[in-house]
Enzyme design. Sequence first.
Site, mmCIF file in Angstrom:
data_model
loop_
_atom_site.group_PDB
_atom_site.id
_atom_site.type_symbol
_atom_site.label_atom_id
_atom_site.label_comp_id
_atom_site.label_asym_id
_atom_site.label_seq_id
_atom_site.Cartn_x
_atom_site.Cartn_y
_atom_site.Cartn_z
ATOM 1 N N ASP A 37 0.883 -1.172 0.000
ATOM 2 C CA ASP A 37 0.000 0.000 0.000
ATOM 3 C C ASP A 37 0.917 1.217 0.000
ATOM 4 O OD1 ASP A 37 -3.248 0.314 1.047
ATOM 5 O OD2 ASP A 37 -2.011 2.122 0.950
ATOM 6 N N ILE A 38 0.361 2.348 -0.392
ATOM 7 C CA ILE A 38 1.145 3.592 -0.316
ATOM 8 C C ILE A 38 1.220 4.080 1.131
ATOM 9 C CG2 ILE A 38 -0.763 5.184 -0.786
ATOM 10 C CD1 ILE A 38 1.270 6.609 -2.744
ATOM 11 N N SER A 79 -10.207 5.203 -4.342
ATOM 12 C CA SER A 79 -11.394 4.349 -4.179
ATOM 13 C C SER A 79 -12.701 5.140 -4.094
ATOM 14 C CB SER A 79 -11.235 3.492 -2.930
ATOM 15 O OG SER A 79 -11.207 4.323 -1.796
ATOM 16 N N ASN A 115 -19.393 -0.708 -8.923
ATOM 17 C CA ASN A 115 -20.701 -0.386 -9.511
ATOM 18 C C ASN A 115 -20.663 0.980 -10.200
ATOM 19 O OD1 ASN A 115 -22.316 1.757 -7.688
ATOM 20 N ND2 ASN A 115 -20.966 0.580 -6.369
ATOM 21 N N TYR A 139 -13.627 8.385 -11.242
ATOM 22 C CA TYR A 139 -13.326 7.132 -10.551
ATOM 23 C C TYR A 139 -13.979 5.962 -11.301
ATOM 24 C CZ TYR A 139 -14.176 3.498 -7.013
ATOM 25 O OH TYR A 139 -14.292 2.306 -6.347
ATOM 26 N N LYS A 143 -12.484 2.602 -13.482
ATOM 27 C CA LYS A 143 -12.872 1.199 -13.305
ATOM 28 C C LYS A 143 -13.238 0.577 -14.658
ATOM 29 C CE LYS A 143 -12.195 0.953 -8.891
ATOM 30 N NZ LYS A 143 -11.044 0.186 -8.384
ATOM 31 N N SER A 168 -21.543 -2.074 -2.400
ATOM 32 C CA SER A 168 -21.159 -1.284 -1.223
ATOM 33 C C SER A 168 -20.650 -2.253 -0.169
ATOM 34 C CB SER A 168 -22.365 -0.520 -0.673
ATOM 35 O OG SER A 168 -22.983 0.233 -1.689
ATOM 36 N N ARG A 177 -30.309 2.545 -0.232
ATOM 37 C CA ARG A 177 -29.647 2.002 -1.433
ATOM 38 C C ARG A 177 -28.881 0.732 -1.114
ATOM 39 N NH1 ARG A 177 -24.281 3.156 -3.001
ATOM 40 N NH2 ARG A 177 -23.816 2.646 -5.174
HETATM 41 C C1 15L Z 1 -17.272 2.354 -4.342
HETATM 42 O O1 15L Z 1 -16.770 2.000 -5.397
HETATM 43 C C2 15L Z 1 -16.464 2.997 -3.279
HETATM 44 O O2 15L Z 1 -15.148 2.503 -3.219
HETATM 45 C C3 15L Z 1 -17.124 2.921 -1.906
HETATM 46 O O3 15L Z 1 -16.493 3.862 -1.050
HETATM 47 C C4 15L Z 1 -18.636 3.179 -1.991
HETATM 48 O O4 15L Z 1 -18.873 4.516 -2.387
HETATM 49 C C5 15L Z 1 -19.262 2.222 -2.973
HETATM 50 O O5 15L Z 1 -18.635 2.299 -4.215
HETATM 51 C C6 15L Z 1 -20.765 2.454 -3.157
HETATM 52 O O6 15L Z 1 -21.198 2.703 -4.273
HETATM 53 O O7 15L Z 1 -21.491 2.343 -2.158
#
Ligand code: 15L
Length: 268
Positions: A37-38, A79, A115, A139, A143, A168, A177
């Site tokens: 990890d960083i 992320s 997602n 972001y 992906k 999530s 959600r």
């Molecule tokens: C993600 O990709 C994120 O990494 C996480 O923090 C949440 O936001 C999740 O999606 C989500 O959609 O609930």
Amino acid sequence: MTHDPKKPVLLTGASGALGRQLARHLGEAGITLRLTDIKPFPDALPPGATFTQADLNDGVAILRLAEVCGTILHFGGVSVERPFEEVIGPNIRGLYHIYEAARRERARVLFASSNHSVGFHERTEQLDADCSYRPDGYYGLSKVYGEMMGRLYWDKHGVESVLVRIGSCFPDPVNARMLATWLSYADLARLVRRVIEAERTGCIVVWGASKNARMTWWKHDAREVLGWEPQDSADPWTKQLEGVTSNNPVVERHMGADYCGIDYTRTD
Ligand code: 15L
């Protein structure tokens, strides 16, 4: 090429929320882990594990870390939604370093997709794994790029990838959600174990959600290749959470929710 589940497993993003869970679970299962990890690793190292602080932008460091590994669990990188310039290094260049390392080691990659690669689909839809991409920000776009990278390295180099579109993944669901999108830590850990152990995967997509009654959005993926079925469910939280929504119609209409609403300027 034969996949060897006994070879060391490289876990990127080891100091993040999901990385820490997986380090603990896989360590307890006796899997030889290389963690990176960083940021420093905040927990005690699992038995037999090593930790190396490294930046995904550093291709030489990633090649070294991946030496003799059979599986790369790629959870590293940005992320959440961030400005384009912050995403591009870890999530695009870093991803290239991961795939070049996988190509050299003939390693299988689990790519922690999201997602948010399909976040602008409306919640009334039912998506198969081969649905169109509708990223909901930079972001989510990274992906999409990651999934396409996996596809390229499979078609051109025979590198296997399991592209997991995580919903999530949190200790508990915390809003309405997540009654649909929640993935329990235990279901994630079981999925990752199957990715390490499966004999052959090719390049496949799996929706990462638990067995939630409200998960009507995501169907038909390649989970049977892994022999994975989620066991947990957000259903016990239904009464408590069904009223926990925002009052933003853009957020509530789309699968990607609040990410869709960030910097949203459309007026029609
Ligand atoms: C993600 O990709 C994120 O990494 C996480 O923090 C949440 O936001 C999740 O999606 C989500 O959609 O609930």
